[in-house]
Design an enzyme around this catalytic site. Structure first.
Site, PDB file in Angstrom:
ATOM      1  N   ASP A   1       0.832  -1.205   0.000  1.00 19.51           N
ATOM      2  CA  ASP A   1       0.000   0.000   0.000  1.00 19.51           C
ATOM      3  C   ASP A   1       0.867   1.256   0.000  1.00 19.51           C
ATOM      4  O   ASP A   1       1.569   1.543   0.978  1.00 19.51           O
ATOM      5  CB  ASP A   1      -0.899  -0.036   1.236  1.00 19.51           C
ATOM      6  CG  ASP A   1      -1.984   1.014   1.179  1.00 19.51           C
ATOM      7  OD1 ASP A   1      -1.795   2.044   0.488  1.00 19.51           O
ATOM      8  OD2 ASP A   1      -3.025   0.797   1.815  1.00 19.51           O
TER       9      ASP A   1
ATOM     10  N   GLY B   1     -11.400   5.706 -11.379  1.00 17.25           N
ATOM     11  CA  GLY B   1     -12.344   4.912 -12.155  1.00 17.25           C
ATOM     12  C   GLY B   1     -12.997   5.792 -13.186  1.00 17.25           C
ATOM     13  O   GLY B   1     -12.611   6.949 -13.341  1.00 17.25           O
TER      14      GLY B   1
ATOM     15  N   SER C   1      -4.405  14.278 -15.175  1.00 14.75           N
ATOM     16  CA  SER C   1      -5.568  13.949 -15.996  1.00 14.75           C
ATOM     17  C   SER C   1      -6.198  15.199 -16.576  1.00 14.75           C
ATOM     18  O   SER C   1      -6.162  16.280 -15.966  1.00 14.75           O
ATOM     19  CB  SER C   1      -6.592  13.236 -15.112  1.00 14.75           C
ATOM     20  OG  SER C   1      -7.848  13.225 -15.743  1.00 14.75           O
TER      21      SER C   1
ATOM     22  N   TYR D   1     -11.625  14.393  -7.968  1.00 14.11           N
ATOM     23  CA  TYR D   1     -10.535  13.674  -8.646  1.00 14.11           C
ATOM     24  C   TYR D   1      -9.646  14.684  -9.389  1.00 14.11           C
ATOM     25  O   TYR D   1      -8.416  14.631  -9.316  1.00 14.11           O
ATOM     26  CB  TYR D   1     -11.166  12.657  -9.603  1.00 14.11           C
ATOM     27  CG  TYR D   1     -10.210  11.983 -10.561  1.00 14.11           C
ATOM     28  CD1 TYR D   1      -9.351  10.967 -10.138  1.00 14.11           C
ATOM     29  CD2 TYR D   1     -10.186  12.338 -11.916  1.00 14.11           C
ATOM     30  CE1 TYR D   1      -8.488  10.344 -11.038  1.00 14.11           C
ATOM     31  CE2 TYR D   1      -9.340  11.719 -12.809  1.00 14.11           C
ATOM     32  CZ  TYR D   1      -8.497  10.728 -12.367  1.00 14.11           C
ATOM     33  OH  TYR D   1      -7.652  10.112 -13.257  1.00 14.11           O
TER      34      TYR D   1
ATOM     35  N   THR E   1     -19.250  15.315 -25.889  1.00 12.00           N
ATOM     36  CA  THR E   1     -18.135  14.911 -26.763  1.00 12.00           C
ATOM     37  C   THR E   1     -16.899  14.554 -25.935  1.00 12.00           C
ATOM     38  O   THR E   1     -16.665  15.105 -24.857  1.00 12.00           O
ATOM     39  CB  THR E   1     -17.754  16.057 -27.729  1.00 12.00           C
ATOM     40  OG1 THR E   1     -17.568  17.241 -26.959  1.00 12.00           O
ATOM     41  CG2 THR E   1     -18.807  16.270 -28.772  1.00 12.00           C
TER      42      THR E   1
END
Ligand code: NAD
Length: 328
Positions: A50, A76, A118, A149, A221
């Site tokens: 971990d 996810g 991201s 996130y 989109t």
């Protein structure tokens, strides 16, 4: 022999990255809470543990790795990230992983560390128009991600940049845009649109159902990048002298309805699309590749259809096996 550490090596992108680094002749250590689900890892050493635990992290970063890839995160697809139910875990778990790995890398004098941010960190206000979303790297501020996130990714980008400024650590930061491919999560709630829709089309095809369900109106989109091109961009960035952050994504924008239609074409079936309520995220998003082209002289160019064909074939096989085993 060059050495690499891949954190999150049991996950989708990490497991593919380990294969690629091994093919290039690296000695590779993988770390994750779990082994890769779909094929054995070729890593020289794979440690289960971990990364929220700083003592464990010190024990796996026990040498001066030439390259560290930090891909581990609590993440996810929309069904996990956009419902709000997992916000505390997402922020706490992923931030702890980044704090621990980065600090241990610095203290062990490792040379270079890659961080996977991201596209979810881009402001929601620039992604209202499905025809014209803005994701040039400099449009990140004033910050307003549409999910916790995305906020954690933004915090961690800044953390890596601070270690670069204050301690001279060579960091490389990519903002991935919807990566997909075989051997990714395709069922269970954490899967993303290409995998979820491939599964729905395959189930309908194999069970003879006349329709599939799509969350929302399907007019939002997105662009999707095949795993091989994601790895190519990642390694090019890692070995360049550009810190980033930089987008690694496709510029081929499609609506979710078009994605579903493309998958039906690949599967050779005609199905009705039923729109049902569900978490959908921003209205529009695609990658802006001007900066990666300028800094690396390269950008992804493979057509979406090619990656989807390989991905759909793999998922149809998984669905076939699950149906045969009475699990679907
Ligand atoms: P993934 O969920 O398949 O892989 C992440 C891995 O991290 C998992 O195997 C998980 O077990 C591991 N992990 C989570 N918590 C851990 C912990 N406490 N200790 C050790 N391991 C832990 O996700 P992925 O799609 O391979 O994404 C990799 C990275 O790229 C993530 O940081 C993700 O946020 C980022 N990213 C991915 C996409 C995409 O489209 N797949 C898009 C943008 C950013």
């Amino acid at each position: 022999m060059k050495t690499a550490l891949v954190c999150g090596a049991g996950g989708f992108i990490g497991s593919h990255l380990v294969k690629r680094l091994k093919a290039e002749g690296y000695w590779v250590r993988g770390v994750d809470l779990k082994y890769p689900e779909f094929s054995p890892t070729p890593a020289d050493d794979f440690v289960i543990g971990d990364l929220r635990d700083p003592y464990f992290v010190r024990s796996v970063i026990d040498r001066r790795f030439d390259e560290i890839y930090q891909l581990a995160a609590d993440m996810g697809g929309a069904g996990y990230v956009f419902t709000g139910e997992h916000d505390a875990d997402i922020m706490h778990n992923s931030a702890l992983i980044n704090l621990n790995v980065l600090d241990a890398a610095y203290k062990r004098n490792c040379k270079r560390i890659f961080y996977s941010s991201s596209a979810c960190m881009y402001p929601a206000y620039n992604q209202m128009d499905p025809e014209n979303p803005k994701t040039a790297e400099h449009t990140a501020y004033p910050a307003d991600p549409d999910s916790e996130y995305g906020w954690e990714k933004l915090f961690s980008e800044r953390l890596y940049l601070a270690y670069h400024r204050n301690y001279g650590l060579e960091v490389r930061i990519a903002r991935y845009h919807n990566i997909f491919g075989p051997e990714g999560t395709w069922i269970g709630g954490r899967e993303k649109a290409p995998a979820a829709l491939s599964r729905k089309v395959a189930v309908a095809k194999l069970k003879g159902l006349p329709y599939i369900e799509v969350w929302g109106d399907g007019q939002q989109t997105r662009s999707f990048l095949y795993i091989d091109e994601c790895l190519e961009g990642t390694l090019r960035l890692m070995r360049s002298d550009f810190t980033g952050p930089v987008n690694i994504g496709s510029e081929e924008m499609v609506t979710i309805n078009q994605l579903a239609a493309l998958l039906m074409e690949i599967a050779g079936v005609q199905l009705e699309i039923r729109h049902v309520p569900g978490p959908v995220g921003v209205r529009g998003r695609t990658s802006d590749n001007a900066l990666i082209q300028e800094k690396l002289g390269w950008k992804p160019s493979e057509p979406l259809r090619r990656g989807l064909e390989r991905t759909y074939a793999w998922i149809e096989e998984q669905v076939r096996k699950a149906i045969a085993a009475g699990k679907l």
